[in-house]
Each structure stands twice: as structure tokens, then as C-alpha cells.
Design a protein around this motif. Structure first.
Motif, PDB file in Angstrom:
ATOM      1  N   GLY A 162       0.769  -1.239   0.000  1.00  0.00           N
ATOM      2  CA  GLY A 162       0.000   0.000   0.000  1.00  0.00           C
ATOM      3  C   GLY A 162       0.799   1.287   0.000  1.00  0.00           C
ATOM      4  N   CYS A 163       2.096   1.208  -0.204  1.00  0.00           N
ATOM      5  CA  CYS A 163       2.937   2.412  -0.171  1.00  0.00           C
ATOM      6  C   CYS A 163       3.702   2.553  -1.483  1.00  0.00           C
ATOM      7  CB  CYS A 163       3.915   2.344   1.003  1.00  0.00           C
ATOM      8  SG  CYS A 163       5.072   3.732   1.114  1.00  0.00           S
ATOM      9  N   ALA A 164       3.304   3.512  -2.322  1.00  0.00           N
ATOM     10  CA  ALA A 164       4.014   3.798  -3.576  1.00  0.00           C
ATOM     11  C   ALA A 164       5.075   4.850  -3.308  1.00  0.00           C
ATOM     12  CB  ALA A 164       3.038   4.291  -4.637  1.00  0.00           C
ATOM     13  N   PHE A 165       6.243   4.674  -3.907  1.00  0.00           N
ATOM     14  CA  PHE A 165       7.328   5.620  -3.674  1.00  0.00           C
ATOM     15  C   PHE A 165       8.167   5.808  -4.930  1.00  0.00           C
ATOM     16  CE2 PHE A 165       8.674   1.391  -2.390  1.00  0.00           C
ATOM     17  CZ  PHE A 165       9.951   1.256  -2.904  1.00  0.00           C
ATOM     18  N   ILE A 166       9.028   6.820  -4.903  1.00  0.00           N
ATOM     19  CA  ILE A 166       9.830   7.188  -6.070  1.00  0.00           C
ATOM     20  C   ILE A 166      11.065   6.295  -6.137  1.00  0.00           C
ATOM     21  CG2 ILE A 166      11.159   9.028  -7.162  1.00  0.00           C
ATOM     22  CD1 ILE A 166       9.292  11.025  -5.712  1.00  0.00           C
ATOM     23  N   LYS A 167      11.214   5.588  -7.246  1.00  0.00           N
ATOM     24  CA  LYS A 167      12.359   4.700  -7.416  1.00  0.00           C
ATOM     25  C   LYS A 167      13.479   5.353  -8.209  1.00  0.00           C
ATOM     26  CE  LYS A 167      13.650   0.021  -8.758  1.00  0.00           C
ATOM     27  NZ  LYS A 167      13.196  -1.290  -9.245  1.00  0.00           N
ATOM     28  N   ARG A 168      13.120   6.255  -9.099  1.00  0.00           N
ATOM     29  CA  ARG A 168      14.151   6.886  -9.919  1.00  0.00           C
ATOM     30  C   ARG A 168      13.694   8.275 -10.329  1.00  0.00           C
ATOM     31  NH1 ARG A 168      16.136   4.341 -15.589  1.00  0.00           N
ATOM     32  NH2 ARG A 168      14.114   5.128 -16.253  1.00  0.00           N
ATOM     33  N   ILE A 169      14.650   9.204 -10.420  1.00  0.00           N
ATOM     34  CA  ILE A 169      14.415  10.544 -10.957  1.00  0.00           C
ATOM     35  C   ILE A 169      15.365  10.725 -12.142  1.00  0.00           C
ATOM     36  CG2 ILE A 169      14.506  13.023 -10.513  1.00  0.00           C
ATOM     37  CD1 ILE A 169      13.933  12.422  -7.576  1.00  0.00           C
ATOM     38  N   CYS A 183      12.898  13.553  -3.594  1.00  0.00           N
ATOM     39  CA  CYS A 183      14.049  12.640  -3.578  1.00  0.00           C
ATOM     40  C   CYS A 183      13.628  11.193  -3.851  1.00  0.00           C
ATOM     41  CB  CYS A 183      14.753  12.698  -2.222  1.00  0.00           C
ATOM     42  SG  CYS A 183      15.382  14.320  -1.765  1.00  0.00           S
ATOM     43  N   VAL A 184      14.599  10.424  -4.319  1.00  0.00           N
ATOM     44  CA  VAL A 184      14.408   8.985  -4.450  1.00  0.00           C
ATOM     45  C   VAL A 184      14.086   8.409  -3.071  1.00  0.00           C
ATOM     46  CG1 VAL A 184      15.626   6.810  -4.877  1.00  0.00           C
ATOM     47  CG2 VAL A 184      15.836   8.688  -6.508  1.00  0.00           C
ATOM     48  N   GLY A 185      13.095   7.527  -3.017  1.00  0.00           N
ATOM     49  CA  GLY A 185      12.672   6.927  -1.756  1.00  0.00           C
ATOM     50  C   GLY A 185      11.464   7.593  -1.139  1.00  0.00           C
ATOM     51  N   ASP A 186      11.099   8.789  -1.604  1.00  0.00           N
ATOM     52  CA  ASP A 186       9.944   9.494  -1.043  1.00  0.00           C
ATOM     53  C   ASP A 186       8.644   8.753  -1.350  1.00  0.00           C
ATOM     54  OD1 ASP A 186      11.597  11.449  -0.099  1.00  0.00           O
ATOM     55  OD2 ASP A 186      10.953  13.013  -1.488  1.00  0.00           O
ATOM     56  N   HIS A 187       7.821   8.596  -0.329  1.00  0.00           N
ATOM     57  CA  HIS A 187       6.479   8.029  -0.486  1.00  0.00           C
ATOM     58  C   HIS A 187       5.524   9.116  -0.977  1.00  0.00           C
ATOM     59  CE1 HIS A 187       2.549   6.462   0.348  1.00  0.00           C
ATOM     60  NE2 HIS A 187       2.410   7.051   1.527  1.00  0.00           N
ATOM     61  N   ILE A 188       4.783   8.836  -2.034  1.00  0.00           N
ATOM     62  CA  ILE A 188       3.782   9.776  -2.537  1.00  0.00           C
ATOM     63  C   ILE A 188       2.486   9.529  -1.781  1.00  0.00           C
ATOM     64  CG2 ILE A 188       2.523  10.599  -4.562  1.00  0.00           C
ATOM     65  CD1 ILE A 188       4.834   9.617  -6.282  1.00  0.00           C
ATOM     66  N   GLU A 189       2.130  10.477  -0.901  1.00  0.00           N
ATOM     67  CA  GLU A 189       0.955  10.325  -0.048  1.00  0.00           C
ATOM     68  C   GLU A 189      -0.313  10.844  -0.727  1.00  0.00           C
ATOM     69  OE1 GLU A 189      -0.007  11.045   4.663  1.00  0.00           O
ATOM     70  OE2 GLU A 189       0.989  12.662   3.556  1.00  0.00           O
ATOM     71  N   SER A 190      -0.214  11.974  -1.433  1.00  0.00           N
ATOM     72  CA  SER A 190      -1.392  12.499  -2.118  1.00  0.00           C
ATOM     73  C   SER A 190      -0.981  13.342  -3.311  1.00  0.00           C
ATOM     74  CB  SER A 190      -2.262  13.337  -1.166  1.00  0.00           C
ATOM     75  OG  SER A 190      -1.632  14.565  -0.853  1.00  0.00           O
ATOM     76  N   ASN A 196      -2.599  16.516  -5.506  1.00  0.00           N
ATOM     77  CA  ASN A 196      -3.671  17.536  -5.530  1.00  0.00           C
ATOM     78  C   ASN A 196      -4.738  17.258  -4.474  1.00  0.00           C
ATOM     79  OD1 ASN A 196      -2.765  19.401  -7.387  1.00  0.00           O
ATOM     80  ND2 ASN A 196      -3.766  18.415  -9.130  1.00  0.00           N
ATOM     81  N   GLY A 197      -4.304  16.875  -3.277  1.00  0.00           N
ATOM     82  CA  GLY A 197      -5.218  16.638  -2.174  1.00  0.00           C
ATOM     83  C   GLY A 197      -5.910  15.288  -2.190  1.00  0.00           C
ATOM     84  N   LYS A 198      -5.716  14.494  -3.249  1.00  0.00           N
ATOM     85  CA  LYS A 198      -6.322  13.172  -3.345  1.00  0.00           C
ATOM     86  C   LYS A 198      -5.342  12.125  -2.819  1.00  0.00           C
ATOM     87  CE  LYS A 198      -7.848   9.758  -6.764  1.00  0.00           C
ATOM     88  NZ  LYS A 198      -8.000   9.467  -8.217  1.00  0.00           N
ATOM     89  N   SER A 199      -5.728  11.424  -1.777  1.00  0.00           N
ATOM     90  CA  SER A 199      -4.857  10.409  -1.201  1.00  0.00           C
ATOM     91  C   SER A 199      -4.638   9.263  -2.183  1.00  0.00           C
ATOM     92  CB  SER A 199      -5.460   9.861   0.092  1.00  0.00           C
ATOM     93  OG  SER A 199      -4.696   8.768   0.580  1.00  0.00           O
ATOM     94  N   VAL A 200      -3.391   8.836  -2.316  1.00  0.00           N
ATOM     95  CA  VAL A 200      -3.084   7.669  -3.140  1.00  0.00           C
ATOM     96  C   VAL A 200      -2.464   6.562  -2.281  1.00  0.00           C
ATOM     97  CG1 VAL A 200      -2.871   8.889  -5.327  1.00  0.00           C
ATOM     98  CG2 VAL A 200      -0.882   8.742  -3.833  1.00  0.00           C
ATOM     99  N   VAL A 201      -2.663   6.653  -0.968  1.00  0.00           N
ATOM    100  CA  VAL A 201      -2.226   5.600  -0.063  1.00  0.00           C
ATOM    101  C   VAL A 201      -3.029   4.337  -0.373  1.00  0.00           C
ATOM    102  CG1 VAL A 201      -2.077   4.848   2.342  1.00  0.00           C
ATOM    103  CG2 VAL A 201      -1.569   7.222   1.735  1.00  0.00           C
ATOM    104  N   GLY A 202      -2.351   3.237  -0.544  1.00  0.00           N
ATOM    105  CA  GLY A 202      -3.021   1.985  -0.901  1.00  0.00           C
ATOM    106  C   GLY A 202      -3.087   1.730  -2.390  1.00  0.00           C
ATOM    107  N   TYR A 203      -2.703   2.721  -3.209  1.00  0.00           N
ATOM    108  CA  TYR A 203      -2.701   2.545  -4.661  1.00  0.00           C
ATOM    109  C   TYR A 203      -1.467   1.733  -5.074  1.00  0.00           C
ATOM    110  CZ  TYR A 203      -6.360   6.090  -5.494  1.00  0.00           C
ATOM    111  OH  TYR A 203      -7.539   6.790  -5.537  1.00  0.00           O
TER     112      TYR A 203
END
Length: 345
Positions: free
Chosen positions: A166-173, A186-193, A195-202
Motif C-alpha cells: 500500500g505504499c508507492a514511492f519514487i524509485k528513480r528521478i 528525492c528517491v525513496g519518497d512516499h507519494i501520499e497524495s 492535488n489533495g487526493k490520497s493515493v495511499v493503498g494505490y
């Protein structure tokens, strides 16, 4: 182009070597100090350092034939913790739950795990295969941050992956890309939302699609969470994300985790399989904007023993039906696997 893909279903293959019960003696690792205390959760060996050590307990193939064993792996939190032991898991989700239990945290706090290094090294991400001598470092959520991005180009230069829990994160820039100019990302950052739309669990491909669908010429907002860092881990930003030149895992055998069915102990992937996996990973980025070595390895495995693209497509649907891969992609993946097996890569 293949015709009649997914025309009929075949029975699923039978698992071979399952994760079984009973315990083998723990191997002594560089971080243990020879401590043989029993651990149901975490063990206060090795202090709070992150040096760790390669110390997963496993029996040899001959021992496995003589009787049941229980695989026990050593783990630490990447920013520093005592050493814990985890066992009895058959999927990535179950592994995260075991690690969380060992350190008395919520499973959702774990962003991703790396093997044999506490650093945010995208070449060492834990996927569906763990070498029987691998040491697991869990990276947990740290500082939250928010950034506004003006989408001046169609491509942001991001490659997204997820941890299977349930945690999507940045693998490469990508160097020189739009996001590369924003040093807060940065690489490793979890994308939480977005534009205000939660993407947790995507899943990672869903997050990638949400980013791709953002309108060019508009400003959007990302809420991110970076991995927790110890003081000595603070270092210049790394682009990360390439394919490891070495083996996918270090042990002679690996524990392969599965979303469906039991985990199995298997031989380490061959050079041919690794070349095929790398090529399929390249195709995933080209078609879907993601990189996922574990997904690519699953697709290569699905291609074993298949005689044509139709059989391969059926196997993919059975193993990865949620992705709904287009026929063009399936055909290209089939060709890449064939090229690898024939020595053309």
C-alpha cells in the motif's frame, strides 16, 4: 501480433518446496555478537547501529531433505535499532507485519525494505525473492513535506514503484527532468497524495497514471513522506533506480514470496533469467512508466514452459490479472523472454 490471446485457461502449476515448520540453528552474524537469546519480536543485540550483518538462518538442501526447517531472518530499522528476528511469513505483506511486530510499530509505517544495506539504495530493494543469507533493513516514514510543481512538460521524469503493502514511492528521478530540478523531491519518497487526493493503498501503476493524467501547463501539489534517516545517513541526493549488475539475491538459494499460495525455496535466478528480467523491466517503463524488477521476474517465471504467446497470455492473466496488460505489451514481453533464452540479449 498474436491472435486469440487469453482464449482459454489452463490449470495452475503446483508449488514445489513450501515454507515449513521446525527450526534450524541460527547462523552467527556480524551484528549478533554470538548472542543466542531467544527472540519473539526484537532482540537487543548489536545496539542501535546499522552495521547489521548477513545472518539469515537456513539449512542446506541436504538438511531440508532430512526434515522440516523454519527460516529465520535478521532485521533492523534502517535508521538504527536493535536486531530483531522474523519468521513464518509467505508474502511481502506478512513480512511487513512480522517486522512491525518485532519493533512495535504499525505495518503501514514501513515504506520499503533493502537487503544487506541500511542506505536508500534502489538496487537493493527487497522484492519477492530474499537470499537465505540476506539481512533485512526496514525504512520507516520520516519527515512529511509538500511541494508545488508546475507541469511544463508531459513527462515528469519519475519512475514509481510500491512495496506491495500500500505504499508507492519514487524509485528513480531522470537526470535533467522536470522533477530533477526540484531538490525537495528525492528517491525513496512516499507519494501520499496528489492535488489533495490520497493515493495511499494505490499500486505503483495507478499512481503513475494519476501523475501522467495531470494537465500540462497547470500547477499541482504533491504531499510526500521521506524515509527516516539517522544523522550519519544524511548524504547528497542519489538518482538510484538502475538494475543491479550483480545477482538479484546473494544466497545460493532464495525464499520466493507469493501473493497467492505458499512461499517456496528456489535456486537463485540464472544469468539468462536476470537478462530477461532486466529487458522486461525496460518494457514496463516504456509501456507503463514504472520499474518493478519483482513484477518483471514474475512475468519471466510465467513464461517458463510456454510454447506460444497465447499460452503466455493465459499464464499472465492467472498470475497478474489485475494489471490487464494490452496484447501489444504481452507480445513484446514474450519476444524479450525468447530473445534471452536464445542468447540474443
Amino acid at each position: 501480433m498474436p491472435l486469440g490471446l487469453r482464449g482459454k485457461k489452463k490449470g495452475k502449476s503446483r508449488e514445489t518446496s513450501t515454507l515449513v515448520e521446525g527450526e534450524a540453528p541460527l547462523a552467527r552474524g556480524r551484528g549478533d555478537g554470538g548472542d543466542d537469546d531467544e527472540a519473539s519480536g526484537s532482540s537487543a543485540v548489536g545496539g542501535a547501529g546499522v552495521g547489521g550483518g548477513a545472518a539469515a538462518a537456513a539449512a542446506s538442501s541436504s538438511s531440508a531433505r532430512q526434515g522440516p526447517i523454519r527460516l529465520v531472518f535478521h532485521t533492523q530499522l534502517a535508521h538504527g535499532s536493535p536486531t530483531g528476528r522474523v519468521e513464518g511469513f509467505a508474502s511481502v505483506r506478512e513480512l511487513y507485519a512480522k517486522i512491525a511486530e518485532a519493533f512495535h510499530i504499525a505495518p503501514s509505517e514501513i515504506m520499503f525494505c533493502t537487503l544487506n544495506t541500511h542506505k536508500i539504495d534502489m538496487d537493493k530493494l527487497l522484492g519477492v525473492q530474499i537470499g537465505l543469507e540476506d539481512f533485512i533493513f526496514a525504512h520507516v516514514k520520516g519527515v512529511k513535506k509538500e511541494v508545488e510543481v508546475f507541469k511544463s512538460e508531459e513527462s515528469l521524469g519519475l519512475t514509481i514503484t510500491d512495496n506491495g503493502n500500500g505504499c508507492a514511492f519514487i524509485k528513480r528521478i531522470k537526470a535533467g527532468s522536470l522533477i530533477d530540478q526540484i531538490k525537495l523531491v528525492c528517491v525513496g519518497d512516499h507519494i501520499e497524495s496528489i492535488n489533495g487526493k490520497s493515493v495511499v493503498g494505490y499500486r505503483h501503476y495507478e499512481v503513475a497514471k494519476n501523475l501522467k493524467d495531470l494537465e500540462k501547463g497547470q500547477t499541482f501539489t504533491l504531499k510526500l513522506i521521506e524515509p527516516m534517516k539517522s544523522f550519519e545517513m544524511i548524504e547528497p541526493r542519489s538518482k538510484g533506480g538502475g538494475f543491479a549488475e550483480g545477482k538479484i539475491s546473494r544466497g545460493r538459494e532464495t525464499l520466493r514470496l507469493r501473493s497467492k499460495g505458499p512461499a517456496t525455496v528456489e535456486e537463485m535466478p540464472s544469468d539468462v533469467e536476470e537478462k530477461a528480467t532486466k529487458k522486461v523491466d525496460d518494457l514496463l517503463e516504456m509501456y507503463m512508466g514504472i520499474r518493478d524488477l519483482e513484477l518483471a521476474a514474475t512475468m519471466v517465471e510465467a513464461g517458463k514452459g510456454k510454447n506460444n504467446p497465447d499460452e503466455f497470455a493465459i499464464a499472465l492473466d492467472e498470475a497478474l490479472g489485475d494489471f490487464a496488460f494490452p496484447d501489444e505489451f504481452v507480445f513484446d514481453v514474450w519476444g524479450a523472454i525468447g530473445d534471452a533464452m536464445q542468447g540474443r540479449l
